[in-house]
Write a protein that holds these residues in place. Structure first.
Motif, mmCIF file in Angstrom:
data_model
loop_
_atom_site.group_PDB
_atom_site.id
_atom_site.type_symbol
_atom_site.label_atom_id
_atom_site.label_comp_id
_atom_site.label_asym_id
_atom_site.label_seq_id
_atom_site.Cartn_x
_atom_site.Cartn_y
_atom_site.Cartn_z
ATOM 1 N N ASP A 46 0.817 -1.145 -0.153
ATOM 2 C CA ASP A 46 0.095 0.020 0.107
ATOM 3 C C ASP A 46 0.867 1.406 -0.081
ATOM 4 O O ASP A 46 0.939 2.157 0.851
ATOM 5 N N PHE A 74 -11.217 2.388 4.653
ATOM 6 C CA PHE A 74 -10.815 3.697 5.527
ATOM 7 C C PHE A 74 -9.724 3.803 6.330
ATOM 8 O O PHE A 74 -9.350 4.704 6.985
ATOM 9 N N TYR A 75 -8.962 2.676 6.126
ATOM 10 C CA TYR A 75 -7.655 2.393 7.070
ATOM 11 C C TYR A 75 -6.939 3.614 6.430
ATOM 12 O O TYR A 75 -6.825 4.012 5.315
ATOM 13 N N GLN A 76 -5.972 4.031 7.324
ATOM 14 C CA GLN A 76 -5.116 5.028 6.825
ATOM 15 C C GLN A 76 -3.981 4.710 5.609
ATOM 16 O O GLN A 76 -3.900 5.416 4.738
ATOM 17 N N ARG A 77 -3.614 3.494 5.586
ATOM 18 C CA ARG A 77 -2.788 3.050 4.361
ATOM 19 C C ARG A 77 -3.513 2.653 2.984
ATOM 20 O O ARG A 77 -3.171 2.314 2.151
ATOM 21 N N ASP A 78 -5.037 2.771 3.273
ATOM 22 C CA ASP A 78 -5.841 2.579 2.108
ATOM 23 C C ASP A 78 -5.671 3.564 1.190
ATOM 24 O O ASP A 78 -6.111 4.598 1.284
ATOM 25 N N ILE A 79 -4.926 3.713 0.018
ATOM 26 C CA ILE A 79 -4.557 4.967 -0.674
ATOM 27 C C ILE A 79 -4.813 4.406 -2.252
ATOM 28 O O ILE A 79 -4.346 5.381 -3.243
ATOM 29 N N GLU A 82 -6.360 7.243 -4.507
ATOM 30 C CA GLU A 82 -5.727 8.288 -4.458
ATOM 31 C C GLU A 82 -4.664 8.240 -5.696
ATOM 32 O O GLU A 82 -4.249 8.997 -6.463
#
Length: 166
Positions: A46, A74-79, A82
């Motif tokens: 990720d 929604f996890y912080q590392r789910d990008i 983006e």
């Protein structure tokens, strides 16, 4: 016409060998059963730059359809969305809307997915969830329209409207 495809699994755990990539394997099986030809497969962590590079590599490998699996929550590392936004040239929001609508009939949690879709060069990119069951349900939701969409993208067809035989 048969189309080519790529699967990119975006997962820290899968990239470290801590988890088997069941989502990627099930997507490959699903698309090959539909006559698609796999030209690219990769597991990446990720990390935005690695996801972007994998999408571009898949397009260069000739993938008409690029599926990412994982990193849409929604996890912080789910990008993944983006990273995808930084690569695509055109968004195709209707595809992501259709996925959420159809899979929302199975579980309302599908509306929590932040997955997007868009076009980069001659490739259609679709972000799918990391759950094997959800990823397959999502691709099945759009399979009925992929043939026409990819034919238009590749300029195999010139008309988007229904003809009198439809």
């Amino acid at each position: 016409m048969s189309f080519t495809f790529a699967v990119i699994t975006c997962s820290d755990k899968c990239s470290q060998g801590l988890r088997e990539d069941l989502s990627g394997k099930q997507l490959i099986d699903t698309l090959q059963a539909q006559g698609f030809l796999k030209v690219y497969y990769k597991i990446v962590p990720d990390e935005k730059q690695q996801i972007k590079e994998a999408i571009i590599e898949a397009a260069r490998a000739g993938a008409n359809l690029i599926l990412t699996t994982g990193g849409t929550g929604f996890y912080q590392r789910d990008i993944t969305p983006e990273a995808t936004l930084e690569v695509i040239e055109k968004q195709t929001p209707g595809i992501s809307e259709l996925i959420r609508y159809e899979t929302g009939k199975i579980t309302k949690r599908s509306y929590l997915s932040r997955g997007i879709s868009g076009i980069y060069k001659n490739s259609l990119i679709i972000n799918l969830p990391g759950s094997p069951k959800a990823a397959v349900e999502c691709i099945q939701a759009v399979l009925p329209i992929l043939d026409h969409g990819l034919n238009i993208l590749l300029e195999n067809e010139r008309e988007c409207g229904r003809n009198s035989n439809s």
